[in-house]
Design a protein around this motif. Structure first.
Motif, PDB file in Angstrom:
ATOM      1  N   GLY A  85       0.807  -1.216   0.000  1.00  0.00           N
ATOM      2  CA  GLY A  85       0.000   0.000   0.000  1.00  0.00           C
ATOM      3  C   GLY A  85       0.840   1.266   0.000  1.00  0.00           C
ATOM      4  O   GLY A  85       0.402   2.311  -0.468  1.00  0.00           O
ATOM      5  N   ALA A  86       2.073   1.164   0.495  1.00  0.00           N
ATOM      6  CA  ALA A  86       2.963   2.322   0.557  1.00  0.00           C
ATOM      7  C   ALA A  86       3.712   2.559  -0.758  1.00  0.00           C
ATOM      8  O   ALA A  86       4.376   3.580  -0.915  1.00  0.00           O
ATOM      9  CB  ALA A  86       3.974   2.128   1.688  1.00  0.00           C
ATOM     10  N   LEU A  87       3.598   1.627  -1.699  1.00  0.00           N
ATOM     11  CA  LEU A  87       4.359   1.725  -2.954  1.00  0.00           C
ATOM     12  C   LEU A  87       4.113   3.031  -3.706  1.00  0.00           C
ATOM     13  O   LEU A  87       5.052   3.657  -4.198  1.00  0.00           O
ATOM     14  CB  LEU A  87       4.002   0.563  -3.880  1.00  0.00           C
ATOM     15  CG  LEU A  87       4.930  -0.639  -3.883  1.00  0.00           C
ATOM     16  CD1 LEU A  87       4.425  -1.686  -4.863  1.00  0.00           C
ATOM     17  CD2 LEU A  87       6.362  -0.264  -4.171  1.00  0.00           C
ATOM     18  N   ASP A  88       2.849   3.445  -3.798  1.00  0.00           N
ATOM     19  CA  ASP A  88       2.541   4.673  -4.531  1.00  0.00           C
ATOM     20  C   ASP A  88       3.217   5.879  -3.878  1.00  0.00           C
ATOM     21  O   ASP A  88       3.736   6.758  -4.576  1.00  0.00           O
ATOM     22  CB  ASP A  88       1.027   4.903  -4.621  1.00  0.00           C
ATOM     23  CG  ASP A  88       0.367   3.948  -5.613  1.00  0.00           C
ATOM     24  OD1 ASP A  88       1.075   3.392  -6.481  1.00  0.00           O
ATOM     25  OD2 ASP A  88      -0.854   3.759  -5.513  1.00  0.00           O
ATOM     26  N   ASP A  89       3.207   5.913  -2.545  1.00  0.00           N
ATOM     27  CA  ASP A  89       3.871   7.009  -1.842  1.00  0.00           C
ATOM     28  C   ASP A  89       5.378   6.998  -2.112  1.00  0.00           C
ATOM     29  O   ASP A  89       5.982   8.040  -2.353  1.00  0.00           O
ATOM     30  CB  ASP A  89       3.630   6.923  -0.329  1.00  0.00           C
ATOM     31  CG  ASP A  89       2.234   7.412   0.062  1.00  0.00           C
ATOM     32  OD1 ASP A  89       1.581   8.060  -0.772  1.00  0.00           O
ATOM     33  OD2 ASP A  89       1.827   7.145   1.199  1.00  0.00           O
ATOM     34  N   LEU A  90       5.974   5.815  -2.079  1.00  0.00           N
ATOM     35  CA  LEU A  90       7.416   5.718  -2.321  1.00  0.00           C
ATOM     36  C   LEU A  90       7.761   6.143  -3.745  1.00  0.00           C
ATOM     37  O   LEU A  90       8.745   6.856  -3.964  1.00  0.00           O
ATOM     38  CB  LEU A  90       7.912   4.294  -2.048  1.00  0.00           C
ATOM     39  CG  LEU A  90       7.944   3.890  -0.576  1.00  0.00           C
ATOM     40  CD1 LEU A  90       8.320   2.429  -0.433  1.00  0.00           C
ATOM     41  CD2 LEU A  90       8.908   4.773   0.198  1.00  0.00           C
ATOM     42  N   ARG A  91       6.945   5.706  -4.707  1.00  0.00           N
ATOM     43  CA  ARG A  91       7.172   6.123  -6.105  1.00  0.00           C
ATOM     44  C   ARG A  91       7.075   7.641  -6.223  1.00  0.00           C
ATOM     45  O   ARG A  91       7.892   8.271  -6.889  1.00  0.00           O
ATOM     46  CB  ARG A  91       6.139   5.479  -7.025  1.00  0.00           C
ATOM     47  CG  ARG A  91       6.404   4.030  -7.330  1.00  0.00           C
ATOM     48  CD  ARG A  91       5.425   3.518  -8.391  1.00  0.00           C
ATOM     49  NE  ARG A  91       5.490   2.079  -8.496  1.00  0.00           N
ATOM     50  CZ  ARG A  91       4.509   1.250  -8.118  1.00  0.00           C
ATOM     51  NH1 ARG A  91       3.377   1.718  -7.640  1.00  0.00           N
ATOM     52  NH2 ARG A  91       4.661  -0.057  -8.240  1.00  0.00           N
TER      53      ARG A  91
END
Length: 172
Positions: free
Chosen positions: A27-33
């Motif tokens: 779920g945090a992938l979009d934030d990291l990207r």
């Protein structure tokens, strides 16, 4: 080893304590990207391993991520595995090797790395450091000495990371 290239100014570091079998980390992938896109090389985003005992393939996945880093494809590999946590649940180590193959990495070297355990010490050290600074779940972010727990909620975390990063860059 000395480096004779001109010294780069220090950039803020965002440590992301993560576990590759964790749905919250996916779920945090979009934030990291978004953070990597916004800051580029002005913010160093470092993957830190915090495998959780409840996920039986998380320790192997952390070692595989280190092998991907060694082969120059750390983040693409991490994103590919996190995007398919259910497949990791089912496929274990063979899935980790298959993802490496799909990304054009040396899959045989991945397999060997998982067998010989060459990256175990890095994973163990990350986990020990995480425990020492109070990481209890994933994802957890540490930037500018502040720990932000994303395991409870991702709500507002990217904005908070951006505030701290912007402040550190302004001070830098």
């Amino acid at each position: 080893m000395s480096d004779s290239s001109p010294a780069r100014p220090a950039v803020p570091v965002l440590d992301v304590w993560c576990e590759l079998q964790c749905p919250d980390c996916r779920g945090a992938l979009d934030d990291l990207r978004a953070l990597r896109a916004r800051y580029g090389d002005r913010l160093e985003v470092r993957l830190r391993h915090f495998p959780l005992e409840k996920h039986k393939h998380s320790f192997a996945a952390a070692q595989a991520a280190e092998e991907a880093l060694e082969q120059g494809r750390g983040w693409p590999y991490v994103e590919a595995v996190l995007g398919r946590v259910e497949e990791l649940d089912r496929g274990g180590e063979s899935f980790l090797v298959e993802v490496a193959r799909e990304l054009g990495m040396d899959a045989e070297e991945f397999d060997t790395a998982l067998i010989d355990g060459r990256h175990i010490l890095i994973v163990d050290a990350d986990q020990a450091e995480g425990k020492a600074i109070g990481v209890t779940g994933t994802p957890t972010y540490v930037i500018g000495g502040e720990r932000l727990d994303g395991g409870k909620s991702q709500e507002g975390l990217r904005e908070r990371v951006e505030e701290i990063a912007d402040r550190l860059l302004a001070e830098g």
